[in-house]
Write a protein that holds these residues in place. Structure first.
Motif, PDB file in Angstrom:
ATOM      1  N   PHE A  99      34.475  42.166  23.849  1.00  0.00           N
ATOM      2  CA  PHE A  99      35.337  41.192  23.170  1.00  0.00           C
ATOM      3  C   PHE A  99      35.075  39.828  23.779  1.00  0.00           C
ATOM      4  O   PHE A  99      35.077  39.671  25.004  1.00  0.00           O
ATOM      5  N   ILE A 100      34.837  38.825  22.922  1.00  0.00           N
ATOM      6  CA  ILE A 100      34.666  37.454  23.389  1.00  0.00           C
ATOM      7  C   ILE A 100      35.554  36.533  22.556  1.00  0.00           C
ATOM      8  O   ILE A 100      35.778  36.781  21.368  1.00  0.00           O
ATOM      9  N   ASP A 101      36.044  35.467  23.186  1.00  0.00           N
ATOM     10  CA  ASP A 101      36.963  34.561  22.492  1.00  0.00           C
ATOM     11  C   ASP A 101      37.044  33.265  23.294  1.00  0.00           C
ATOM     12  O   ASP A 101      36.770  33.253  24.501  1.00  0.00           O
ATOM     13  N   ALA A 102      37.424  32.164  22.618  1.00  0.00           N
ATOM     14  CA  ALA A 102      37.450  30.860  23.274  1.00  0.00           C
ATOM     15  C   ALA A 102      38.818  30.199  23.252  1.00  0.00           C
ATOM     16  O   ALA A 102      38.923  28.992  23.445  1.00  0.00           O
ATOM     17  N   HIS A 103      39.893  30.952  23.016  1.00  0.00           N
ATOM     18  CA  HIS A 103      41.224  30.384  23.130  1.00  0.00           C
ATOM     19  C   HIS A 103      41.602  30.223  24.604  1.00  0.00           C
ATOM     20  O   HIS A 103      41.080  30.908  25.479  1.00  0.00           O
ATOM     21  N   ARG A 104      42.545  29.336  24.858  1.00  0.00           N
ATOM     22  CA  ARG A 104      43.140  29.223  26.187  1.00  0.00           C
ATOM     23  C   ARG A 104      44.167  30.347  26.349  1.00  0.00           C
ATOM     24  O   ARG A 104      44.606  30.953  25.391  1.00  0.00           O
ATOM     25  N   GLY A 105      44.590  30.617  27.581  1.00  0.00           N
ATOM     26  CA  GLY A 105      45.603  31.643  27.791  1.00  0.00           C
ATOM     27  C   GLY A 105      45.429  32.390  29.090  1.00  0.00           C
ATOM     28  O   GLY A 105      45.011  31.829  30.110  1.00  0.00           O
ATOM     29  N   TYR A 106      45.717  33.685  29.060  1.00  0.00           N
ATOM     30  CA  TYR A 106      45.653  34.528  30.254  1.00  0.00           C
ATOM     31  C   TYR A 106      45.570  35.980  29.812  1.00  0.00           C
ATOM     32  O   TYR A 106      45.722  36.295  28.624  1.00  0.00           O
ATOM     33  N   HIS A 107      45.305  36.882  30.766  1.00  0.00           N
ATOM     34  CA  HIS A 107      45.265  38.311  30.491  1.00  0.00           C
ATOM     35  C   HIS A 107      46.421  38.994  31.223  1.00  0.00           C
ATOM     36  O   HIS A 107      46.770  38.620  32.344  1.00  0.00           O
ATOM     37  N   LEU A 108      46.969  40.018  30.597  1.00  0.00           N
ATOM     38  CA  LEU A 108      48.086  40.782  31.164  1.00  0.00           C
ATOM     39  C   LEU A 108      47.673  42.245  31.229  1.00  0.00           C
ATOM     40  O   LEU A 108      47.155  42.797  30.248  1.00  0.00           O
ATOM     41  N   PHE A 109      47.907  42.867  32.390  1.00  0.00           N
ATOM     42  CA  PHE A 109      47.491  44.255  32.613  1.00  0.00           C
ATOM     43  C   PHE A 109      48.698  45.103  33.009  1.00  0.00           C
ATOM     44  O   PHE A 109      49.419  44.759  33.941  1.00  0.00           O
ATOM     45  N   ASP A 110      48.874  46.210  32.302  1.00  0.00           N
ATOM     46  CA  ASP A 110      49.836  47.231  32.695  1.00  0.00           C
ATOM     47  C   ASP A 110      49.040  48.412  33.227  1.00  0.00           C
ATOM     48  O   ASP A 110      48.354  49.103  32.466  1.00  0.00           O
ATOM     49  N   ILE A 111      49.149  48.635  34.538  1.00  0.00           N
ATOM     50  CA  ILE A 111      48.305  49.612  35.221  1.00  0.00           C
ATOM     51  C   ILE A 111      49.128  50.840  35.556  1.00  0.00           C
ATOM     52  O   ILE A 111      50.146  50.759  36.241  1.00  0.00           O
ATOM     53  N   ARG A 112      48.681  51.979  35.047  1.00  0.00           N
ATOM     54  CA  ARG A 112      49.290  53.281  35.350  1.00  0.00           C
ATOM     55  C   ARG A 112      48.197  54.206  35.859  1.00  0.00           C
ATOM     56  O   ARG A 112      47.017  53.877  35.807  1.00  0.00           O
ATOM     57  N   ARG A 113      48.589  55.373  36.308  1.00  0.00           N
ATOM     58  CA  ARG A 113      47.593  56.298  36.839  1.00  0.00           C
ATOM     59  C   ARG A 113      46.586  56.718  35.775  1.00  0.00           C
ATOM     60  O   ARG A 113      45.402  56.916  36.072  1.00  0.00           O
ATOM     61  N   ASP A 114      47.014  56.838  34.532  1.00  0.00           N
ATOM     62  CA  ASP A 114      46.104  57.342  33.500  1.00  0.00           C
ATOM     63  C   ASP A 114      45.261  56.250  32.856  1.00  0.00           C
ATOM     64  O   ASP A 114      44.306  56.560  32.133  1.00  0.00           O
ATOM     65  N   LEU A 173      52.187  48.910  37.448  1.00  0.00           N
ATOM     66  CA  LEU A 173      52.014  47.599  38.040  1.00  0.00           C
ATOM     67  C   LEU A 173      51.582  46.642  36.937  1.00  0.00           C
ATOM     68  O   LEU A 173      50.588  46.878  36.251  1.00  0.00           O
ATOM     69  N   ARG A 174      52.342  45.569  36.758  1.00  0.00           N
ATOM     70  CA  ARG A 174      52.007  44.565  35.741  1.00  0.00           C
ATOM     71  C   ARG A 174      51.431  43.330  36.443  1.00  0.00           C
ATOM     72  O   ARG A 174      52.086  42.713  37.272  1.00  0.00           O
ATOM     73  N   VAL A 175      50.199  42.983  36.060  1.00  0.00           N
ATOM     74  CA  VAL A 175      49.466  41.898  36.704  1.00  0.00           C
ATOM     75  C   VAL A 175      49.052  40.884  35.644  1.00  0.00           C
ATOM     76  O   VAL A 175      48.530  41.256  34.589  1.00  0.00           O
ATOM     77  N   ALA A 176      49.283  39.603  35.933  1.00  0.00           N
ATOM     78  CA  ALA A 176      48.804  38.521  35.072  1.00  0.00           C
ATOM     79  C   ALA A 176      47.597  37.868  35.737  1.00  0.00           C
ATOM     80  O   ALA A 176      47.652  37.512  36.916  1.00  0.00           O
ATOM     81  N   LEU A 177      46.501  37.724  34.985  1.00  0.00           N
ATOM     82  CA  LEU A 177      45.270  37.115  35.480  1.00  0.00           C
ATOM     83  C   LEU A 177      45.152  35.703  34.925  1.00  0.00           C
ATOM     84  O   LEU A 177      45.179  35.506  33.707  1.00  0.00           O
ATOM     85  N   ALA A 178      45.013  34.722  35.815  1.00  0.00           N
ATOM     86  CA  ALA A 178      44.921  33.327  35.394  1.00  0.00           C
ATOM     87  C   ALA A 178      43.844  32.615  36.184  1.00  0.00           C
ATOM     88  O   ALA A 178      43.471  33.029  37.291  1.00  0.00           O
ATOM     89  N   SER A 179      43.352  31.502  35.629  1.00  0.00           N
ATOM     90  CA  SER A 179      42.369  30.661  36.308  1.00  0.00           C
ATOM     91  C   SER A 179      42.208  29.353  35.539  1.00  0.00           C
ATOM     92  O   SER A 179      42.647  29.238  34.388  1.00  0.00           O
ATOM     93  N   CYS A 180      41.579  28.385  36.169  1.00  0.00           N
ATOM     94  CA  CYS A 180      41.052  27.195  35.504  1.00  0.00           C
ATOM     95  C   CYS A 180      42.122  26.395  34.767  1.00  0.00           C
ATOM     96  O   CYS A 180      42.251  26.477  33.546  1.00  0.00           O
ATOM     97  N   GLN A 181      42.861  25.598  35.529  1.00  0.00           N
ATOM     98  CA  GLN A 181      43.912  24.782  34.928  1.00  0.00           C
ATOM     99  C   GLN A 181      43.593  23.302  35.161  1.00  0.00           C
ATOM    100  O   GLN A 181      43.920  22.739  36.185  1.00  0.00           O
ATOM    101  N   ASN A 182      42.938  22.710  34.181  1.00  0.00           N
ATOM    102  CA  ASN A 182      42.551  21.306  34.267  1.00  0.00           C
ATOM    103  C   ASN A 182      43.662  20.450  33.675  1.00  0.00           C
ATOM    104  O   ASN A 182      43.948  20.522  32.473  1.00  0.00           O
ATOM    105  N   TRP A 183      44.279  19.647  34.519  1.00  0.00           N
ATOM    106  CA  TRP A 183      45.394  18.794  34.117  1.00  0.00           C
ATOM    107  C   TRP A 183      45.015  17.915  32.934  1.00  0.00           C
ATOM    108  O   TRP A 183      45.813  17.691  32.018  1.00  0.00           O
ATOM    109  N   GLN A 184      43.798  17.412  32.940  1.00  0.00           N
ATOM    110  CA  GLN A 184      43.389  16.436  31.929  1.00  0.00           C
ATOM    111  C   GLN A 184      43.115  17.065  30.564  1.00  0.00           C
ATOM    112  O   GLN A 184      43.124  16.360  29.551  1.00  0.00           O
ATOM    113  N   ASN A 185      42.868  18.360  30.520  1.00  0.00           N
ATOM    114  CA  ASN A 185      42.498  19.017  29.262  1.00  0.00           C
ATOM    115  C   ASN A 185      43.678  19.531  28.457  1.00  0.00           C
ATOM    116  O   ASN A 185      43.516  19.938  27.303  1.00  0.00           O
TER     117      ASN A 185
END
Length: 518
Positions: free
Chosen positions: A466-481, A154-166
């Motif tokens: 891990f900490i970071d301040a770039h914009r973007g999103y996270h992508l997860f490839d979920i398998r049983r293991d 299962l491939r899931v993209a995690l997103a949030s916080c989209q400020n038009w003005q920024n």
């Protein structure tokens, strides 16, 4: 679930955001359809695009909203409009599966929510709408796997916080190319802030939204839905959504606004009612989310075979007002979830049949100790401000199979181990948390300044991996293991065409609580 990409899927993904955002016109689509007697609708009724969401093994929600003049009231006549819909097994609609007619009602902003049933599990489908001879773009969606399916990815993209003005919603262009099975959006789809003269893209209107018209059209949702990358990503995969604070009012809690001295209780209840209705009108959610005044049901559960259970939380409607002191944060009466939602969550976790148990929490669960050296200074708007309930929940996670929390809000990437007791350095790890960064909120940050501020806090927060301040999103490839996680970020959100790259790769192994860099 992700596998070999079919020819239809490749053709769809390479069609481009411009093609997805353009509404074609056709007079012939569903045979035998009679023209309405009323005056014809204006052109451009599908300006706000199409979307799908909340996939089940046999069902998915299809969404659109008719709005030929979205920033000026919508531009629709004050009457119900029949909207034909069709879903098929191929992009050319040579293998139709279901079709029907829904009513776009003016009292819901001429939005349409079709809960299509009778579909086959773990299948890609293509869908489209037609209103008064105007044909929508084509969308692609996907059903969840069969309840007894235990394999696959299962491939899931995690997103949030989209400020038009920024900035521009540039990360969605890269997300589209990664072809997730679904997008999990955990809050701050819009921002209620007033227009800013120095903004990259200025909010419409003359201040914060308070009325339904302002949330719906001029100020917010309609404007945000004109972003071509957002339109394309909605059309390419189903979304699972929940809201945080900025869909209503910054830092609100229940029926308490950020500034109660400036917003009376009755005025804020009216604002909640308007904001929740506008939210429902623009999201691909089921009828269970139809608001009732200042109430909307958003916490819900979705299973993806025996691989993943996703528990979607609502951390705004039922919470106690935020603490302002350490003693307030440690008050055992403080609640984030409310008793009913907390019991619902624990039942779902302890009786889950799945390999992985995901929790979509709008705000960070792991501890943030802002004070360098002895003592603690917490971030009270997050779970740190609700210490007793958070610690109880972490204790419960110790007995849950493979719990992983997916979060937004912070405009930072903060990936952490979840510990049973953050006050005890020797406490056991019970899970992992991925705090996703923002799509655009905060704009392009000074990375050197960020690390100068936050790196000295790492010794006081050893659970941060891990900490970071770039914009973007996270992508997860979920398998049983295990779960393979990727942090993706564009070069900038000041340009809509900026390229993205991988900042970090992490791994969560089944049966081994916690997360590690790879």
């Amino acid at each position: 679930m992700t596998g070999t990409v079919s020819r239809d899927r490749r053709r769809f993904l390479t069609a481009g955001a411009a093609a997805l955002g353009a509404a074609a016109t056709s007079q012939l689509w569903l045979p035998g359809t009679a023209r309405a007697a009323e005056p014809p609708l204006p052109d451009g009724v599908f300006t706000l695009g199409i979307a799908s969401g909340d996939p089940l093994p046999d069902a998915v929600v299809l969404w659109t909203r008719l709005a030929p003049d979205p920033l000026n009231g919508g531009g629709m006549p004050d009457r119900a409009v029949p909207v034909e819909w069709e879903i098929a097994e191929d992009a050319r609609f040579g293998k139709p599966v279901r079709r029907g007619v829904a009513q776009a009602l003016p009292e819901y902003g001429h939005s349409v929510h079709v809960d299509v049933r009778g579909l086959r599990p773990d299948r890609a489908y293509w869908y489209r709408f037609r209103a008064d001879g105007r044909l929508s773009p084509t969308g692609r969606t996907r059903t969840a796997p069969h309840p007894h399916s235990s394999g696959g990815t299962l491939r899931v993209a995690l997103a949030s916080c989209q400020n038009w003005q920024n900035g521009y919603f540039t990360p969605y262009a890269d997300m589209l190319a990664q072809d997730p099975d679904f997008v999990l959006f955990v809050g701050d789809y819009i921002y209620e802030s007033a227009p800013a003269a120095t903004a990259v893209r200025r909010h419409e209107g003359n201040g914060e939204p308070y009325s339904l018209v302002q949330y719906r059209n001029r100020n917010r949702y309609a404007q945000y839905r004109t972003d071509p990358h957002l339109l394309a990503m909605h059309a390419a995969a189903p979304w699972v959504v929940t809201f945080d604070d900025h869909e209503v009012d910054n830092d609100f809690a229940g029926e308490i606004p950020q500034d109660p001295a400036k917003q009376s209780h009755d005025a804020f209840v009216a604002r909640l009612t308007a904001a929740y209705q506008a939210y429902y009108e623009h999201m691909p959610v089921r009828a269970t989310a139809v608001p009732s005044g200042p109430r909307i049901r958003m916490h819900r559960r979705l299973d993806f075979g025996r691989l993943v259970r996703l528990n979607v939380l609502d951390t705004r409607q039922f919470r106690s007002d935020q603490a302002t002191t350490r003693a307030g944060a440690e008050d055992p009466s403080m609640t984030m979830l409310g008793a009913e939602q907390k019991a619902w969550l624990l039942r779902g976790l302890h009786h889950s049949p799945t390999r992985w148990n995901l929790i979509a929490s709008q705000i960070m669960m792991a501890e943030t100790d802002l004070q360098i050296g002895p003592g603690k200074l917490w971030f009270y708007d997050a779970w740190d401000g609700y210490q007793a309930e958070r610690n109880t929940l972490l204790g419960e996670l110790a007995t849950v199979r493979n719990p992983v929390v997916l979060t937004g809000d912070r405009h930072l990437t903060m990936i952490s181990d979840l510990k049973k007791d953050f006050a005890d350095p020797e406490s056991v790890v019970v899970g992992a948390e991925f705090v996703g960064t923002s799509i655009s909120s905060g704009g392009d940050q000074d990375q050197v300044a960020f690390h100068n501020e936050w790196d000295p806090r790492m010794p006081d927060n050893p659970h941060w991996k891990f900490i970071d301040a770039h914009r973007g999103y996270h992508l997860f490839d979920i398998r049983r293991d295990g779960i393979d996680a990727t942090v993706r970020a564009p070069e900038t959100v000041l340009r809509p065409d900026a390229a993205s790259s991988t900042l970090a790769r992490l791994r969560v192994d089944a049966g081994k609580p916690g997360v590690r860099l790879v």
